[in-house]
Scaffold this active site. Structure first.
Site, PDB file in Angstrom:
ATOM      1  N   GLU A  52      25.796 -36.932   5.604  1.00  0.00           N
ATOM      2  CA  GLU A  52      26.751 -37.355   6.629  1.00  0.00           C
ATOM      3  C   GLU A  52      26.222 -37.856   7.693  1.00  0.00           C
ATOM      4  O   GLU A  52      27.283 -38.455   8.402  1.00  0.00           O
ATOM      5  CB  GLU A  52      27.557 -36.070   6.909  1.00  0.00           C
ATOM      6  CG  GLU A  52      28.469 -35.483   5.525  1.00  0.00           C
ATOM      7  CD  GLU A  52      29.865 -36.513   5.434  1.00  0.00           C
ATOM      8  OE1 GLU A  52      30.441 -36.747   6.408  1.00  0.00           O
ATOM      9  OE2 GLU A  52      30.204 -36.344   4.141  1.00  0.00           O
TER      10      GLU A  52
ATOM     11  N   SER B 110      23.584 -16.541   1.417  1.00  0.00           N
ATOM     12  CA  SER B 110      24.794 -16.162   0.650  1.00  0.00           C
ATOM     13  C   SER B 110      25.517 -17.455   0.253  1.00  0.00           C
ATOM     14  O   SER B 110      26.636 -17.389  -0.290  1.00  0.00           O
ATOM     15  CB  SER B 110      25.799 -15.099   1.499  1.00  0.00           C
ATOM     16  OG  SER B 110      26.401 -15.800   2.655  1.00  0.00           O
TER      17      SER B 110
ATOM     18  N   LEU C 185      19.046 -23.066   5.644  1.00  0.00           N
ATOM     19  CA  LEU C 185      20.347 -23.442   4.882  1.00  0.00           C
ATOM     20  C   LEU C 185      21.540 -22.960   5.601  1.00  0.00           C
ATOM     21  O   LEU C 185      22.708 -23.369   5.029  1.00  0.00           O
ATOM     22  CB  LEU C 185      20.085 -23.047   3.478  1.00  0.00           C
ATOM     23  CG  LEU C 185      18.822 -23.369   2.655  1.00  0.00           C
ATOM     24  CD1 LEU C 185      18.900 -23.008   1.275  1.00  0.00           C
ATOM     25  CD2 LEU C 185      18.552 -24.921   2.850  1.00  0.00           C
ATOM     26  N   ALA C 186      21.487 -22.487   6.561  1.00  0.00           N
ATOM     27  CA  ALA C 186      22.790 -22.114   7.202  1.00  0.00           C
ATOM     28  C   ALA C 186      23.564 -22.973   7.994  1.00  0.00           C
ATOM     29  O   ALA C 186      22.890 -23.994   8.707  1.00  0.00           O
ATOM     30  CB  ALA C 186      22.187 -21.057   8.535  1.00  0.00           C
ATOM     31  N   ALA C 187      24.861 -23.125   7.658  1.00  0.00           N
ATOM     32  CA  ALA C 187      25.769 -24.289   8.086  1.00  0.00           C
ATOM     33  C   ALA C 187      27.076 -24.161   7.709  1.00  0.00           C
ATOM     34  O   ALA C 187      27.204 -23.326   6.558  1.00  0.00           O
ATOM     35  CB  ALA C 187      25.150 -25.648   7.593  1.00  0.00           C
TER      36      ALA C 187
ATOM     37  N   TYR D 272      30.655 -32.188  12.824  1.00  0.00           N
ATOM     38  CA  TYR D 272      29.617 -31.734  11.812  1.00  0.00           C
ATOM     39  C   TYR D 272      28.654 -32.432  11.701  1.00  0.00           C
ATOM     40  O   TYR D 272      27.509 -32.094  11.941  1.00  0.00           O
ATOM     41  CB  TYR D 272      30.460 -31.527  10.191  1.00  0.00           C
ATOM     42  CG  TYR D 272      29.427 -31.308   9.154  1.00  0.00           C
ATOM     43  CD1 TYR D 272      28.800 -29.938   9.121  1.00  0.00           C
ATOM     44  CD2 TYR D 272      28.880 -32.166   8.298  1.00  0.00           C
ATOM     45  CE1 TYR D 272      27.698 -29.743   8.209  1.00  0.00           C
ATOM     46  CE2 TYR D 272      28.045 -31.959   7.444  1.00  0.00           C
ATOM     47  CZ  TYR D 272      27.303 -30.704   7.238  1.00  0.00           C
ATOM     48  OH  TYR D 272      26.611 -30.486   6.133  1.00  0.00           O
TER      49      TYR D 272
ATOM     50  N   THR E  68      21.914 -33.758   6.277  1.00  0.00           N
ATOM     51  CA  THR E  68      22.850 -34.123   5.129  1.00  0.00           C
ATOM     52  C   THR E  68      23.186 -35.560   5.445  1.00  0.00           C
ATOM     53  O   THR E  68      22.880 -36.280   6.488  1.00  0.00           O
ATOM     54  CB  THR E  68      24.380 -33.414   5.577  1.00  0.00           C
ATOM     55  OG1 THR E  68      25.313 -33.959   4.897  1.00  0.00           O
ATOM     56  CG2 THR E  68      24.516 -33.752   7.117  1.00  0.00           C
TER      57      THR E  68
ATOM     58  N   ASP F 144      23.820 -23.137  -1.765  1.00  0.00           N
ATOM     59  CA  ASP F 144      22.226 -23.501  -1.873  1.00  0.00           C
ATOM     60  C   ASP F 144      21.346 -22.343  -1.794  1.00  0.00           C
ATOM     61  O   ASP F 144      20.284 -22.165  -2.356  1.00  0.00           O
ATOM     62  CB  ASP F 144      22.039 -24.604  -0.685  1.00  0.00           C
ATOM     63  CG  ASP F 144      22.399 -26.044  -1.343  1.00  0.00           C
ATOM     64  OD1 ASP F 144      22.895 -26.282  -2.517  1.00  0.00           O
ATOM     65  OD2 ASP F 144      22.556 -26.799  -0.412  1.00  0.00           O
TER      66      ASP F 144
END
Length: 363
Positions: A148, A18, A101-103, A169, A146, A21
């Site tokens: 990051e 949802s 893609l859950a994050a 994160y 990522t 991405d």
């Protein structure tokens, strides 16, 4: 032939479906026609059907599954079900793909709830990898890493660049990245896409790009306050088009079917943009639009320390040499076009949509 009438040849399990991405990946796969998609979404109170998936609601090859990646039995059941469907439809285990893609991808929030970020990023991936090992060890796994994780390492960054994360994160995502590497070393077909910043109109309202695009359009149209409150706009990022990044995920899967070994891949454009420049592109787009009533300039900005991130990453820039070898046509998109698309989205929106979004992202 209607896409829905084509016999599925591949099965995807998408976590975080949802999100920006995730929903774009759902669109991509359903548009290809030969995919059956299991989309995992978290049920949030009485929020109803996920708004980013409304346009594909009812698609015969889309199966919405409510659950959480941190729930091990849920993930085991979901992946087990996908494998059972594949068996009954004559689809090879190699043609089953997991896209994690859950994050909780808003970096600033990780200082407020670091445990949630660790549980989702690390625990969630562990649940997927364990379920894959149990049910379908030959299947493809894509882990969304990522940029990051590079943190304070100077640009340009590639897979050889030291990881120096600067936020909870990034620490959590680095732990997940390393976990994926451990399973890969044991034979799991897991690819890690180290994704640099990428945007789309579906981006959450809390992100600076969406905030700049939305409030620029809102002010230009004369709706609500004539200012927007921001933090530091001097940060430098490598911004790409989210649709292109999602397409790359699928291309990695197709490469794996052709025998390319799983690996870590840096995904970016190789071009730097400041937040200030992004804002200027938003202003120029709004000025040219037929609905633009007022000119938006830097005078519309109110700077506040409340929106500054502690220990923020200053510069991120992808070394694109690796991805260009894997995907020769790769560009990743253009930051100016992205800023214009996002601003145009809000210039074209109804006043009601603007006012509703203003509740999510106050001036």
């Amino acid at each position: 032939m209607d896409n829905e009438a084509i016999q599925p040849q591949h099965i995807a399990v998408i976590t975080g479906a949802s999100g920006m991405d995730g929903s774009l990946l759902v669109d991509n796969l359903l548009n290809r026609g030969d995919w059956r998609v299991f989309a995992l979404v978290r049920r949030r109170g009485s929020g109803g059907f996920p708004k980013r998936l409304i346009r594909v609601r009812g698609h015969t090859k889309l199966h919405i599954v409510y659950g959480d990646v941190t729930d091990a039995p849920c993930m085991d059941g979901l992946i087990g079900t996908a494998c059972s469907v594949a068996f009954h439809e004559g689809i090879s285990p190699r043609n089953i793909a997991m896209f994690n893609l859950a994050a909780n991808s808003f970096v600033g929030d990780s200082w407020k709830c670091p445990e949630e970020h660790v549980n989702t990023s690390v625990g969630g991936l562990l649940n997927i990898l364990r379920a894959v090992s149990t049910h379908t060890p030959k299947s493809f796994v894509y882990q969304a890493s990522t940029s990051e994780i590079f943190g304070s390492s100077p640009p340009p960054q590639n897979v050889q660049t030291p990881f120096r994360p600067l936020s909870p994160y990034a620490v959590a995502k680095l732990a997940a990245h390393n976990l994926a590497g451990c399973y890969r070393n044991r034979g799991t077909n897991v690819w890690c896409g180290i994704m640099f910043n990428h945007e789309h109109e579906r981006r959450g309202m809390e992100f600076v790009t969406q905030k700049l695009a939305f409030h620029t359009a809102r002010i230009a149209r004369g709706i609500g306050p004539k200012h927007m409150t921001v933090g530091d706009l001097s940060s430098i990022r490598d911004w790409g088009n989210a649709r292109e990044y999602v397409k790359a995920m699928v291309e990695f899967y197709l490469l794996s079917l052709r025998g390319v070994a799983p690996q870590d891949v840096v995904i970016g454009t190789g071009k730097m943009t400041t937040c200030s420049q992004f804002f200027q592109w938003c202003c120029e787009c709004a000025k040219k639009h037929i609905r633009g009533r007022y000119e938006v300039t830097s005078d519309s900005l109110v700077f506040s320390d409340a929106f500054k991130r502690p220990n923020d990453v200053r510069e991120l820039l992808a070394d694109t040499s690796q991805i260009q070898k894997l995907l020769p046509d790769w560009s990743g998109g253009n930051a100016q076009e992205i800023a214009e698309d996002m601003t145009r989205h809000w210039m074209d929106a109804t006043e009601e949509e603007i006012l509703n979004a203003l509740v999510e992202s106050p001036a």
